[in-house]
Design an enzyme around this catalytic site. Structure first.
Site, short mmCIF file in Angstrom:
data_model
loop_
_atom_site.label_atom_id
_atom_site.label_comp_id
_atom_site.label_asym_id
_atom_site.label_seq_id
_atom_site.Cartn_x
_atom_site.Cartn_y
_atom_site.Cartn_z
CG ASP A 29 -2.15 0.96 1.14
OD1 ASP A 29 -1.77 2.12 1.00
OD2 ASP A 29 -3.21 0.53 1.22
CB ILE A 30 1.39 4.08 -2.38
CG1 ILE A 30 -0.08 4.07 -2.73
CG2 ILE A 30 2.35 3.37 -3.35
CD1 ILE A 30 -0.21 5.27 -3.93
CD GLN A 92 -15.09 -1.27 -2.06
OE1 GLN A 92 -16.25 -1.41 -2.04
NE2 GLN A 92 -14.20 -1.81 -2.98
CG HIS A 98 -8.59 -3.14 -1.76
ND1 HIS A 98 -9.58 -2.64 -2.48
CD2 HIS A 98 -8.35 -2.35 -0.55
CE1 HIS A 98 -10.06 -1.50 -2.11
NE2 HIS A 98 -9.31 -1.48 -0.86
CG HIS A 100 -6.72 -2.81 3.50
ND1 HIS A 100 -5.94 -1.53 3.26
CD2 HIS A 100 -7.82 -2.49 3.45
CE1 HIS A 100 -6.84 -0.80 2.49
NE2 HIS A 100 -8.10 -1.15 2.67
P1 AMP Z 1 -9.98 1.39 0.59
O1 AMP Z 1 -10.46 1.42 -0.57
O2 AMP Z 1 -10.53 2.56 1.54
O3 AMP Z 1 -9.85 -0.04 1.21
O4 AMP Z 1 -8.59 1.78 0.65
C1 AMP Z 1 -7.75 1.73 -0.58
C2 AMP Z 1 -6.23 1.87 -0.48
O5 AMP Z 1 -5.49 1.37 -1.50
C3 AMP Z 1 -5.69 2.89 0.38
O6 AMP Z 1 -4.91 2.27 1.55
C4 AMP Z 1 -4.52 3.47 -0.65
O7 AMP Z 1 -3.44 3.79 -0.01
C5 AMP Z 1 -4.32 2.12 -1.42
N1 AMP Z 1 -4.08 2.66 -2.85
C6 AMP Z 1 -4.53 3.38 -3.74
N2 AMP Z 1 -3.86 3.37 -4.84
C7 AMP Z 1 -2.73 2.72 -4.60
C8 AMP Z 1 -1.72 2.29 -5.41
N3 AMP Z 1 -1.38 2.84 -6.46
N4 AMP Z 1 -0.49 1.47 -4.97
C9 AMP Z 1 -0.74 1.06 -4.02
N5 AMP Z 1 -1.93 1.24 -3.02
C10 AMP Z 1 -2.84 2.10 -3.33
#
Ligand code: AMP
Ligand code: ZN
Length: 137
Positions: A29-30, A92, A98, A100
């Protein structure tokens, strides 16, 4: 195609990958909430838990367990939180399923599992359970 995780899967945008299998990709995760925070995704675009196939879910679940064990060992973590959100109401943001994987340490203060513990109304709990059971059958 606008999905950012599909773009990562297709190699159109970069990611720091840790596991690449037929059905599943795992990458860092970035915006990490802790050291080692990573995401496990099905390669087949699927928005949420309601839509994913049983086969993809099994593959993702297996990868999640292996990634959790590996991250725990690599970082000498004391615990691991597994988190998966469905829909905007659950926060989300990226509409590609995805999971975590978040390594944890005693007293790290992350709010991810810190809801207030206060006793519920047992009658209401039972009534809700009854409604859920009806929908399960
Ligand atoms: P959520 O949809 O709330 O579960 O969170 C989306 C997750 O994706 C967040 O923790 C972001 O930091 C992560 N995220 C979004 N874009 C990227 C990316 N390009 N590479 C890695 N992680 C990402
Ligand atoms: Zn996608």
């Amino acid at each position: 195609m606008e999905c950012i995780f599909c773009k990562i899967i297709d190699g159109e945008i970069p990611a720091v990958k840790v596991l690449d299998e037929d059905l599943v990709l795992a990458f860092m995760d970035i915006n990490p909430s802790s050291q080692g925070h990573l995401l496990v995704v099905p390669k087949q675009h699927t928005e949420n838990i309601f839509e994913i196939s049983e086969g993809d879910l099994a593959a993702v679940t297996s990868a999640v367990r292996r990634c959790a064990k590996a991250a725990k060992e690599a970082l000498e973590a004391e615990g691991v939180t597994i988190l998966q959100l469905n829909g905007r109401a659950s926060d989300q943001i990226v509409p590609h399923l995805h999971i975590h994987v978040i390594p944890r340490w005693e007293n790290d203060g992350l709010p991810v599992s810190a809801w207030e513990m206060k006793p519920g109304d047992m009658e209401e709990i039972k009534e809700i359970a009854r409604k859920v059971q009806e929908c399960l059958s």
